[in-house]
Structures are given as C-alpha cells and as structure tokens.
Design a protein around this motif. Structure first.
Motif, PDB file in Angstrom:
ATOM      1  N   SER A 119     -48.902  30.469  57.138  1.00 13.18           N
ATOM      2  CA  SER A 119     -49.902  30.115  56.396  1.00 13.18           C
ATOM      3  C   SER A 119     -49.443  29.935  54.861  1.00 13.18           C
ATOM      4  O   SER A 119     -48.551  30.121  54.601  1.00 13.18           O
ATOM      5  CB  SER A 119     -50.800  31.194  56.453  1.00 13.18           C
ATOM      6  N   SER A 120     -50.489  29.303  53.969  1.00 13.17           N
ATOM      7  CA  SER A 120     -50.160  28.912  52.875  1.00 13.17           C
ATOM      8  C   SER A 120     -49.700  30.339  52.098  1.00 13.17           C
ATOM      9  O   SER A 120     -48.845  30.202  51.401  1.00 13.17           O
ATOM     10  CB  SER A 120     -51.242  28.304  52.042  1.00 13.17           C
ATOM     11  N   ASP A 121     -50.537  31.117  52.355  1.00 13.39           N
ATOM     12  CA  ASP A 121     -50.389  32.448  51.213  1.00 13.39           C
ATOM     13  C   ASP A 121     -49.149  33.032  51.764  1.00 13.39           C
ATOM     14  O   ASP A 121     -48.346  33.575  50.927  1.00 13.39           O
ATOM     15  CB  ASP A 121     -51.700  33.406  51.598  1.00 13.39           C
ATOM     16  N   HIS A 122     -48.873  33.099  53.038  1.00 17.87           N
ATOM     17  CA  HIS A 122     -47.659  33.933  53.387  1.00 17.87           C
ATOM     18  C   HIS A 122     -46.367  33.099  52.711  1.00 17.87           C
ATOM     19  O   HIS A 122     -45.563  33.764  52.302  1.00 17.87           O
ATOM     20  CB  HIS A 122     -47.387  33.539  54.971  1.00 17.87           C
ATOM     21  N   THR A 123     -46.484  31.741  52.803  1.00 19.25           N
ATOM     22  CA  THR A 123     -45.227  31.012  52.408  1.00 19.25           C
ATOM     23  C   THR A 123     -45.295  31.055  50.874  1.00 19.25           C
ATOM     24  O   THR A 123     -44.070  31.385  50.059  1.00 19.25           O
ATOM     25  CB  THR A 123     -45.444  29.386  52.466  1.00 19.25           C
ATOM     26  N   MET A 124     -46.219  31.074  50.120  1.00 13.72           N
ATOM     27  CA  MET A 124     -46.145  31.464  48.634  1.00 13.72           C
ATOM     28  C   MET A 124     -45.669  32.677  48.218  1.00 13.72           C
ATOM     29  O   MET A 124     -44.700  32.836  47.412  1.00 13.72           O
ATOM     30  CB  MET A 124     -47.697  31.337  47.979  1.00 13.72           C
ATOM     31  N   GLU A 125     -46.216  33.794  48.950  1.00 16.49           N
ATOM     32  CA  GLU A 125     -45.626  35.129  48.839  1.00 16.49           C
ATOM     33  C   GLU A 125     -44.088  35.094  48.994  1.00 16.49           C
ATOM     34  O   GLU A 125     -43.206  35.792  48.177  1.00 16.49           O
ATOM     35  CB  GLU A 125     -46.152  36.084  50.003  1.00 16.49           C
ATOM     36  N   GLN A 126     -43.708  34.196  49.828  1.00 21.63           N
ATOM     37  CA  GLN A 126     -41.889  34.277  49.995  1.00 21.63           C
ATOM     38  C   GLN A 126     -41.356  33.595  48.763  1.00 21.63           C
ATOM     39  O   GLN A 126     -40.204  34.254  48.679  1.00 21.63           O
ATOM     40  CB  GLN A 126     -41.633  33.551  51.237  1.00 21.63           C
ATOM     41  N   LEU A 127     -41.958  32.757  48.380  1.00 22.49           N
ATOM     42  CA  LEU A 127     -41.446  31.777  47.390  1.00 22.49           C
ATOM     43  C   LEU A 127     -41.407  33.008  45.937  1.00 22.49           C
ATOM     44  O   LEU A 127     -40.211  33.197  45.446  1.00 22.49           O
ATOM     45  CB  LEU A 127     -42.277  31.006  46.699  1.00 22.49           C
ATOM     46  N   VAL A 128     -42.602  33.690  45.911  1.00 21.82           N
ATOM     47  CA  VAL A 128     -42.605  34.523  44.706  1.00 21.82           C
ATOM     48  C   VAL A 128     -41.527  35.831  44.975  1.00 21.82           C
ATOM     49  O   VAL A 128     -41.018  36.307  44.057  1.00 21.82           O
ATOM     50  CB  VAL A 128     -44.009  35.031  44.668  1.00 21.82           C
ATOM     51  N   GLU A 129     -41.466  36.258  46.180  1.00 17.32           N
ATOM     52  CA  GLU A 129     -40.549  37.377  46.388  1.00 17.32           C
ATOM     53  C   GLU A 129     -38.959  36.905  45.942  1.00 17.32           C
ATOM     54  O   GLU A 129     -38.513  37.800  45.529  1.00 17.32           O
ATOM     55  CB  GLU A 129     -40.767  37.681  47.894  1.00 17.32           C
ATOM     56  N   THR A 130     -38.796  35.672  46.266  1.00 14.45           N
ATOM     57  CA  THR A 130     -37.447  35.236  45.955  1.00 14.45           C
ATOM     58  C   THR A 130     -37.401  35.462  44.642  1.00 14.45           C
ATOM     59  O   THR A 130     -36.105  35.930  44.033  1.00 14.45           O
ATOM     60  CB  THR A 130     -37.082  33.604  46.531  1.00 14.45           C
ATOM     61  N   ALA A 131     -38.108  35.028  43.795  1.00 13.90           N
ATOM     62  CA  ALA A 131     -38.209  34.892  42.216  1.00 13.90           C
ATOM     63  C   ALA A 131     -38.002  36.471  41.591  1.00 13.90           C
ATOM     64  O   ALA A 131     -37.415  36.851  40.855  1.00 13.90           O
ATOM     65  CB  ALA A 131     -39.170  34.161  41.572  1.00 13.90           C
ATOM     66  N   ARG A 132     -38.957  37.273  42.624  1.00 11.60           N
ATOM     67  CA  ARG A 132     -38.808  38.801  42.056  1.00 11.60           C
ATOM     68  C   ARG A 132     -37.697  39.231  42.284  1.00 11.60           C
ATOM     69  O   ARG A 132     -36.937  40.014  41.242  1.00 11.60           O
ATOM     70  CB  ARG A 132     -40.042  39.389  42.833  1.00 11.60           C
ATOM     71  N   ILE A 133     -36.948  38.851  43.312  1.00 16.21           N
ATOM     72  CA  ILE A 133     -35.477  39.661  43.657  1.00 16.21           C
ATOM     73  C   ILE A 133     -34.708  39.317  42.407  1.00 16.21           C
ATOM     74  O   ILE A 133     -33.885  39.947  41.953  1.00 16.21           O
ATOM     75  CB  ILE A 133     -34.963  39.294  45.121  1.00 16.21           C
ATOM     76  N   LEU A 134     -34.664  38.145  42.281  1.00 17.13           N
ATOM     77  CA  LEU A 134     -33.694  37.555  41.014  1.00 17.13           C
ATOM     78  C   LEU A 134     -34.008  38.168  39.986  1.00 17.13           C
ATOM     79  O   LEU A 134     -33.117  38.656  39.099  1.00 17.13           O
ATOM     80  CB  LEU A 134     -33.515  36.052  41.019  1.00 17.13           C
ATOM     81  N   ARG A 135     -35.220  38.338  39.422  1.00 16.86           N
ATOM     82  CA  ARG A 135     -35.665  38.717  38.136  1.00 16.86           C
ATOM     83  C   ARG A 135     -35.540  40.228  37.999  1.00 16.86           C
ATOM     84  O   ARG A 135     -34.926  40.708  37.093  1.00 16.86           O
ATOM     85  CB  ARG A 135     -36.857  38.178  37.932  1.00 16.86           C
ATOM     86  N   GLU A 136     -36.168  40.802  39.028  1.00 19.66           N
ATOM     87  CA  GLU A 136     -36.495  42.351  38.922  1.00 19.66           C
ATOM     88  C   GLU A 136     -34.910  43.087  39.457  1.00 19.66           C
ATOM     89  O   GLU A 136     -34.571  44.144  38.824  1.00 19.66           O
ATOM     90  CB  GLU A 136     -37.417  42.705  39.418  1.00 19.66           C
ATOM     91  N   GLU A 137     -34.640  42.773  40.626  1.00 17.92           N
ATOM     92  CA  GLU A 137     -33.620  43.233  41.095  1.00 17.92           C
ATOM     93  C   GLU A 137     -32.033  42.996  40.383  1.00 17.92           C
ATOM     94  O   GLU A 137     -31.320  44.009  40.237  1.00 17.92           O
ATOM     95  CB  GLU A 137     -33.261  43.243  42.563  1.00 17.92           C
ATOM     96  N   HIS A 138     -31.869  41.807  40.094  1.00 13.69           N
ATOM     97  CA  HIS A 138     -30.656  41.423  39.522  1.00 13.69           C
ATOM     98  C   HIS A 138     -30.550  41.013  38.201  1.00 13.69           C
ATOM     99  O   HIS A 138     -29.479  40.575  37.470  1.00 13.69           O
ATOM    100  CB  HIS A 138     -30.150  39.969  40.174  1.00 13.69           C
ATOM    101  N   ASP A 139     -31.992  41.078  37.360  1.00  9.33           N
ATOM    102  CA  ASP A 139     -31.885  40.646  36.217  1.00  9.33           C
ATOM    103  C   ASP A 139     -31.386  39.370  35.766  1.00  9.33           C
ATOM    104  O   ASP A 139     -30.742  39.128  34.827  1.00  9.33           O
ATOM    105  CB  ASP A 139     -31.164  41.732  35.057  1.00  9.33           C
ATOM    106  N   PHE A 140     -31.683  38.599  36.628  1.00 13.63           N
ATOM    107  CA  PHE A 140     -31.085  37.036  36.372  1.00 13.63           C
ATOM    108  C   PHE A 140     -31.984  36.418  35.451  1.00 13.63           C
ATOM    109  O   PHE A 140     -33.258  36.440  35.242  1.00 13.63           O
ATOM    110  CB  PHE A 140     -31.539  36.366  37.765  1.00 13.63           C
ATOM    111  N   ARG A 141     -31.303  35.925  34.433  1.00 14.25           N
ATOM    112  CA  ARG A 141     -32.082  35.271  33.364  1.00 14.25           C
ATOM    113  C   ARG A 141     -31.669  33.717  32.985  1.00 14.25           C
ATOM    114  O   ARG A 141     -31.775  33.355  32.104  1.00 14.25           O
ATOM    115  CB  ARG A 141     -31.573  35.954  32.040  1.00 14.25           C
ATOM    116  N   GLY A 142     -31.409  33.256  34.507  1.00 11.44           N
ATOM    117  CA  GLY A 142     -31.099  31.651  34.298  1.00 11.44           C
ATOM    118  C   GLY A 142     -32.529  31.090  34.585  1.00 11.44           C
ATOM    119  O   GLY A 142     -33.670  31.609  34.491  1.00 11.44           O
ATOM    120  N   TYR A 143     -32.790  29.622  35.074  1.00  9.90           N
ATOM    121  CA  TYR A 143     -33.677  29.139  35.279  1.00  9.90           C
ATOM    122  C   TYR A 143     -34.238  29.190  36.651  1.00  9.90           C
ATOM    123  O   TYR A 143     -33.747  29.153  37.600  1.00  9.90           O
ATOM    124  CB  TYR A 143     -33.439  27.326  34.728  1.00  9.90           C
ATOM    125  N   ILE A 144     -35.736  29.341  36.537  1.00  6.08           N
ATOM    126  CA  ILE A 144     -36.283  29.297  38.141  1.00  6.08           C
ATOM    127  C   ILE A 144     -37.395  28.339  38.128  1.00  6.08           C
ATOM    128  O   ILE A 144     -38.374  28.374  37.089  1.00  6.08           O
ATOM    129  CB  ILE A 144     -36.860  30.725  38.293  1.00  6.08           C
TER     130      ILE A 144
END
Ligand code: SF4
Lengths: 414, 476
Positions: A119-144
């Motif tokens: 579904s659209s919601d499921h897909t959007m959640e996965q996109l957000v999750e990817t960004a969350r992993i980068l920012r929160e778990e890895h403290d990634f400060r590059g561009y997203i």
C-alpha cells in the motif's frame, strides 16, 4: 527463485531509478560530523562525485527501495504490467550501502524513491524507516532526498521531512488529461494536496525555527518535482505554465524536466521515439530565465511559436530578443541591470562585471569582448561608446546569422 | 645578501617557506611595499618551485622605516589572493605583489574586470577553486585494516595546484569520526579522529590498490546512466580524462559508451517495433495491423481482424479479441458470443449494422490443442500495446458512446483495470468528450448455467437498454 544478492539488487534498482532527473544535493542546512558519532557534512553547494556518459552528474546514491509496483502508469518502467526483473531492498540494506559509499567519498548522500508495494502507506513507512536508520542509528549527516508517495498518509510525509533534506513529489505530466491517460491510478488533486501539505509544514517549521532555537528542521532543502516531457502532447507553453504555477503555488526549489525516454516494456499509447533532448534543454533554459534573469513566465512563453513550442535551433533568450527587437540595441554603458540581462549571450556573471567595470571607464566593444565568450553574437544587440549596430537588429536574416549557436548553451550549463 | 641581490643590488629575492604560504607572502609583501620596492625589482620563489636556484642564500627582507605608511589591501583582494596563491603557476607571487602595489594608488583596481592583472588573478583563483572542488569530488578512499584493529580509509590524489592543506578542513568536517589519509605527490594528510598530521610526499604505490565496495560502486555507476541519452562532451567537460586514472568507475566508461547505442536500440525494440506515425484511415489501419508484431500474439498462426461498421457510427462496441471463427471469417463477432450479442442488441433496439464493432486486441490469442485452438485471454500488457490501434479507430470514427464488453475492453479504453460489477450501469467520461459504458462480455454469459446465467442475462440486457436510451439522448 534464488534470492538476489545485494549487487544484483543494486543493479536492478539503480537501473530503475535512472529516469529520475534530479540528483541535486545542494541548498540545505550546513552540517558537519564534528562532535557527532557518525559521518557526513553538507556545505551548501553539493558536490558531483562523478559524471556518467549521459552527461549527468552523480552526487547521490539514487535507487529505488523496490521496483515492485501496484500502480500501472504507462510511462513508468516499473508499472505493474511491465515485465522487468523485480527486486526489493530492505531499509537496512539501503542504509548500509549509503554509508559504505559515503565513507569512500563516492556520494553526498541518498536519493530514495520506490515503487508502491502493498500500500502507499506501507511504502512510505519503509522510505521513512531508511532515513531513520541513517539519521538516528548512524548519526549520518549527509544529504537525504526522499521521493514521497502522494497517496500516503500526510502524517508520514511529515515524519519524512524531519529526516530528509529534501522531499519531492512528482507531478509526472504537465496536464491533468495526460495524467489521467498515462497514470490512471494517480490523481492530480491528490498530488497537489500533498505538495500543499508539504509547503505548509515547511513554512510552519521555519517559523518555529525562528522562535525556538532547537525546533527540529523540516526538509531544509525544500521540495522539488519532476515532469516528463514528450510523453503526452503538452506544448512547451503548457509545460512552462504548469511549472510557473508550481513555483508560485508551492514554492518549489526546482522543477526538473525529464525528456521521455523509450523504456523497455512501454505500452503502445506512448510515443516510441524520444523527444529531442534539446527540447528538455530549452525548457531548462527557460526555467533559468525565470529564476535568474527576471523574465516573467508570460514573457518566456512569448518566445514560443504559435504552436506553443520553443524553437529548437536557438535558445529562448535569443528567441525572445529576435521577437522583441524594438527593445534593442542595449547601451552597455547606460542600461539598467535588467536590460543587460536580456542581451542574448550575456550571462549573469558578465552583467555583474560590466556593471562593476563601467563605474571606472566607458566601455568599448573590446572591453565587453574580454568579459564574454563571443562578441560576434552580442554585437547586434549592443551599443558601446565605439559601436552601434545600425540596421543590424532589423535585418530579416538576423536569426539565420546567429543560429545555430551552440556556444550559447555553455552559458546555461548548470 | 643573497645571490641575486649581490648581482643586481636593487633587486630582492624572496623565498617563501611553502608553496601555499599566504601569511609569509603577506609579511614579505607588506615590508616590500612599505620600503617602496617596485614589483619589477622583486623575484619570488618557494621550495621546489622555479627560481629555487636563486633562493640558496635566503633573502633578507628590507626593514621598513618606523613611520612607513600602512599598507592597504581590501577584503576582496585578501580573499582572492589567499586562494590564488595556491595556483601552480610560479608567476602568481609576482602577480599578487603587482596588484597589491597597484592597490596602494588605486583602491578600486580590483573592480576593473577588464584589467589584465585583475583577470589573471581571477583566473588563478577560479582554477584553484575548481581544483579544490574536484579534489572534494574525485578523491576515492579505499579501506585498509590497521594493525591496531579497525579500518583506515586511504586515498591517492594528484591535485593540479597546491591545495592539499587548504582542503584539509573539508575532509575533517566530513569524515570527523573516520580514520583517513590522503596521499599526494606533494605531501600527505593523516587524520586519526582527533588530530590532523601532515606527512611527506607519497607515491601512488603507497596507497592501497582496491576495495571490495568498488564492485558495488562500479555496478551502480553502470546502471544509473541512461544509454538513451549519451552526452560524452558534457561528461568530459566536468570530469576531464586526467582524473580518470584514480577513479575506479572511470575504467567502465569506454565500454558503457560503446554499448549505449546498442542498448538504446534494444530498449526501443523491447518496447515495440518502430511505430512511426499512426495511419489515419481505417483502410490503412487494417493494412497495418496485419503486419503488426508489437506483441507476441501477432506471431501466432492467425490473421488480424479489423473492426467493421459505418465510419461515422455514433456507437462503438468493443470486444476482447477475435476468436477462432472470427479469425477464420476475418470479421468481428461472428462466433457464438457474437450471436448472443446480436440477440440482446436486437431486444434492446440497437441496430448492429449502425454500430462500429471492433476488438481491444486485433489478433487471436490461442494455444493449439490437437486440431483445436483454445482461446487465451490477452494480458494487460498486450492490451496496452494493442491500444495503439483501437485508439486510431476511435479517433477516426469518433463515436458518441463506446460500449466495452468485458474487463479487457474496459482496460483498453481506460488504461486501467476496473471491476465490471462496479463500473457497469453508469457513464465514464472519456477525454475526447465521449462516454464509455461497461458491461460483461457475452462469452461470459455462455459459460454460465441455469440461474446464474439468467441473472447475468438480465443484467446484460439492462445495461444494453440503458445504453440504447443514452444513445438516443446523445444523438437527439
Ligand atoms: S494483438 Fe495487437 S499488438 Fe499484438 S500483434 Fe496483433 S495487432 Fe499487434
């Protein structure tokens, strides 16, 4: 079926992302990784880390989370009824790839979009999750940059904006009729609503940022969109009209144009030939005229012919000048900035330099020549203290004298 | 007194401690201006550069008088000079000094962009900035295991100008929590997460030869470019060949370029054969569909079946595809399903001969079973491909109302799959202003038995009655 390796998935999901024009990574908040745990920095201007043989720069890892899709848009290689090989990354795999490329200085960050699965919601959640992993778990400060799904719950887009530098929502096609025809599952109203919601969130967060120092940043690089050119019958003036409407209505940072490419598995309602690439280029040039040269949308559109198409053999600035010859020649030593900017062949930089230089001396043609690429093409439009083009601007064959002028393209090279 | 000064007593030779040492240049330049030493009486050099020869003795700077006037330099000049001094051209020190000298008499000298010195300064600064930018872009780190455990990222780079030190901050800010080294022929930089250490010049062989991530990166590079839009000039302009040898992905470029034309042709072919313009008469479409092989159905042992009926028919009836009998007769709706349709049309008061009858897919799709040919439904993709033809027919006939029989026909008109039960019984506006009505395909009725069949026959009849009524309204 044997499960695919990461490298196989990368091949499929990068290949599927190659029709996206945007790869920009600039214009976001300045950040660096000092004092943090992770890596990454953004310093205003994005960096292109490589160039592909199609002339486009590579600054981001541009991939799809998956190219499975429940939608059936005709111009899209990932459409449900297409026979392409399918693959699917997990958010973690994308995050790991991003980090591993970033550490080696291959990229500035990630541009992630996706086909719609479940579904659209499921897909959007996965996109957000990817960004969350980068920012929160890895403290990634590059561009997203996340390409959001307009059909998804607006709340998810708001979460996306807290992780991403830029959000985009593609309008896909310049006219509603084209969208109905080629993207039967998409709804133009929904797309605009999503853009409107995004704009509102950006304004609100900006405002909060002024009042509270620690207010979270929301998509500091703003939102952008992409339109496919040449798939439907929309004319250049229709496209430019749509673009300027979007700039004004949703305060977009950029509108990207993507000349429709013949895609494997295209359906027969699409043209099989790609439109000339130069058409895409002319649209970008027109975009520049509006954004940096002070042309009003209606003026740029006036450079188009009766069929609503911009000339392909000359750039829109020259086309405008030839059509409105009574505005020329322009006196280099006296004309205001706005008029100098209208002289075909004079770029923003050259105009600035003329303005500075003429404070010190009266400019001769040779002085102007030093500041520009080619004086020959400028001459018909200029007056200097030792040059006046007499009847040149009135000559009927002026256009053929000046076109084709491939050097002019350089001025606009992004 | 140094060697040069000894020969020509009025000249000064200044040796800077490093090629990019702006502060040392500034100190010397200030003193020279204050002592009134004209630009043509100063020669500049730095270790390793041209003119090093004369630097042997090391020049004593003249000492300005206590009341010497202040030296003036605007902010723009300082900024430009700081950048331009990194340029590899040995003449840069002298150029900077000449401009500083001219500055004292004319404070606006930099604003005159038509001035040769000013333009040279800008050119220098521009190429240095470009080199800085290219280093940020094209450095490629490779991971190596360190003795004390963990990874260090090492890169080999060959800058054109003396930019290594100037550029260090960028890499420190970006990779603050990584250990890394950048090796160049002119010196090296090492960062351990806390401190930056400068090291001696290095050789290419000091850097690691590869990295496992490079395979992934190369695969990415090869996949992300669009072979349908080769623009080699644009690539070369931004990524000149001189950088290629240190970029792992660049080795792929020749084969990508060579394969691109082929790939594009394959892409077009996979989409369908070259279509050109669509024919504009029914007769020409008829001829063209017989040659059509855009989808695999055309390769079966069959003939295309063209629609039939008046060219100005107000009603267009669309079926799924020709069946066995239609294929043999070369006419639409002549088999069993056609007979069911005829009966219902008659009951609804619709004249079959006044309607244009056609199919969504022009060729008969079947699988051979002994002597028989078993009907197979076309896929969504085949319907979409064949849509090209029926849209041509519709553009010529311009019906006021289109009746789609079954889901395939509906898809052909709408471009998306709809459910018959939900779509039937109401008009769907089409973009040319006509209306689409949707009902079941008569062959569906043939497959049902008893009550179920009665029920569906009733619905079908009701749909046709509604269409008849609407058609009468539309055609007045
Ligand atoms: S079925 Fe349609 S698309 Fe396929 S070959 Fe026949 S005419 Fe062409």
């Amino acid at each position: 079926m044997q499960s695919l390796t990461v490298i196989e998935k990368l091949e499929i999901l990068a290949d599927a992302a190659k029709y996206d024009a945007s790869c920009a990574s600039s214009g976001t908040a300045r950040r660096n990784s000092k004092g943090g745990k992770g890596i990454g920095s953004t310093e205003g201007m994005g960096i292109c880390h490589a160039y592909a043989p199609d002339g486009r720069c590579i600054s981001l890892l541009k991939v799809l989370l998956t190219n499975h899709c429940i939608f059936d848009c005709h111009y899209c290689i990932n459409r449900k009824s297409s026979n392409v090989r399918r693959a699917r990354f997990t958010p973690r795999e994308v995050a790991d790839l991003t980090l591993s490329f970033y550490r080696r200085n291959y990229i500035e960050g990630l541009f992630l979009s996706s086909g719609i699965v479940k579904s659209s919601d499921h897909t959007m959640e996965q996109l957000v999750e990817t960004a969350r992993i980068l920012r929160e778990e890895h403290d990634f400060r590059g561009y997203i940059h996340l390409k959001t799904i307009p059909e998804a719950d607006p709340g998810l887009a708001l979460r996306a904006g807290l992780y991403a530098d830029r959000l985009s929502i593609n309008v896909e096609l310049p006219t509603d009729a084209g969208l109905t025809r080629f993207a039967p599952d998409k709804n133009p109203r929904q797309i605009e609503q999503a853009m409107g919601g995004m704009k509102a969130a950006m304004v609100e967060h900006k405002d909060a940022g002024k009042r509270f120092r620690h207010a979270p940043r929301f998509a500091p690089a703003g939102q952008s969109t992409q339109m496919i050119v040449g798939a439907d019958g929309a004319s250049d003036t229709q496209i430019l009209g749509k673009a300027s409407g979007l700039y004004q209505g949703f305060r977009l940072r950029r509108v990207y144009y993507s000349a429709f490419s013949p895609i494997p598995d295209a359906s027969a309602v699409l043209p099989l030939k790609r439109p000339p690439l130069i058409r895409e280029h002319r649209l970008y040039q027109s975009d520049w005229l509006m954004r940096f040269y002070g042309y009003r949308p209606a003026e740029v559109m006036a450079a188009a012919g009766e069929d609503g198409m911009l000339p392909l053999d000359i750039d829109p600035k020259l086309a405008w000048a030839l059509k409105f010859r009574d505005q020329f020649p322009v006196d280099v030593n006296r004309a205001p900035r706005e008029m100098l900017l209208r002289v075909p062949g004079l770029g923003v930089r050259a105009v600035e330099q003329i303005l500075l230089a003429r404070r010190h001396r009266t400019l001769r043609l040779a002085d102007v020549a030093k500041l520009t690429v080619s004086i020959a093409k400028l001459r018909p439009f200029l007056v200097t203290c030792d040059w006046r083009p007499t009847a040149l601007t009135d000559r009927g064959d002026l256009r053929s004298l000046l076109a084709p002028r491939t050097e002019q393209l350089e001025l606009f090279a992004a | 007194m140094n060697a040069l000064a000894a020969v020509t007593p009025h000249c000064h030779a200044v040796t800077l401690p490093a090629q990019d040492d702006f502060d040392a240049w500034r100190v010397a330049a200030r003193a020279l201006v204050q002592c009134g030493v004209a630009p043509d009486r100063v020669s500049w050099c730095a270790p390793g550069g041209e003119g090093d020869l004369f630097a042997a003795g090391g020049g004593e700077l003249p000492v300005p008088a206590a009341d010497a006037p202040q030296v003036w330099a605007g902010k723009t000049f300082v900024q430009l000079a700081r950048t331009a001094i990194c340029h590899a051209d040995p003449a840069r020190f002298a150029l900077l000094y000449r401009l500083l000298w001219r500055h004292q008499a004319n404070r606006q000298v930099l604003e005159d962009r038509a001035d040769a010195d000013v333009r040279r300064l800008e050119d220098f600064a521009r190429s240095v900035r470009r080199d800085i930018h290219k280093m940020r872009a094209f450095v490629r780190f490779r991971a190596v295991e360190e003795d004390e455990g963990g990874e260090r990222f090492v890169a080999w780079f060959e800058p054109e100008h003396h930019i290594l030190r100037t550029n260090a901050g960028f890499f420190v800010r970006r990779f603050a929590n990584m250990r890394w080294s950048i090796l160049t022929p002119a010196g090296s930089l090492h960062w351990d997460g806390d401190a930056l250490v400068e090291g001696p010049p290095a050789q290419r062989s000091d850097a690691p030869g590869g990295d496992p991530a490079e395979d992934l990166w190369r695969r990415y590079y090869a996949s992300i470019f669009n072979p349908a839009r080769l623009k080699i000039g644009a690539m070369l302009k931004e990524m000149p060949r001189k950088y290629w040898k240190n970029m792992p992905e660049a080795a792929l470029i020749p084969e990508l370029v060579a394969g691109a034309q082929q790939r594009e042709a394959a892409m077009v072919k996979a989409g369908a054969s070259e279509a050109g313009e669509r024919p504009e008469t029914l007769a020409a479409i008829d001829k063209a569909i017989h040659q059509c092989r855009r989808c695999p159905i055309g390769d079966l042992d069959n003939e295309a079946v063209m629609g039939e009926g008046p060219q100005d028919a107000p009603l267009m009836i669309v079926g799924e595809q020709p069946g066995d009998q239609e294929d043999l007769a070369q006419r639409p709706f002549v088999g069993p399903a056609g007979r069911v349709l005829d009966a219902h049309l008659e009951r609804a008061g619709i004249d079959r001969n006044a309607a244009y009858l056609t199919n969504a897919v022009k060729h008969f799709k079947f699988v051979p079973r002994g002597k028989r040919r078993l009907h197979h439904s076309p896929t969504a993709k085949e319907i979409d491909i064949c849509r090209w033809w029926i849209e041509g027919e519709r553009a010529i006939v311009q019906p006021r109302l289109v009746l789609a029989l079954g889901a395939s026909a509906a898809r052909s008109m709408l471009g998306k799959t709809v459910s018959i039960s939900r779509a039937r019984g109401q008009p769907h506006p089409l973009e040319d202003g006509s209306e689409l009505w949707v009902t079941a395909h008569p062959s569906y009725l043939l497959r049902l038995k008893d009550e179920a069949r009665d029920e569906q026959e009733r619905l079908f009849q009701a749909d046709l009655a509604a269409v008849a009524e609407r058609l009468a309204e539309l055609t007045g």
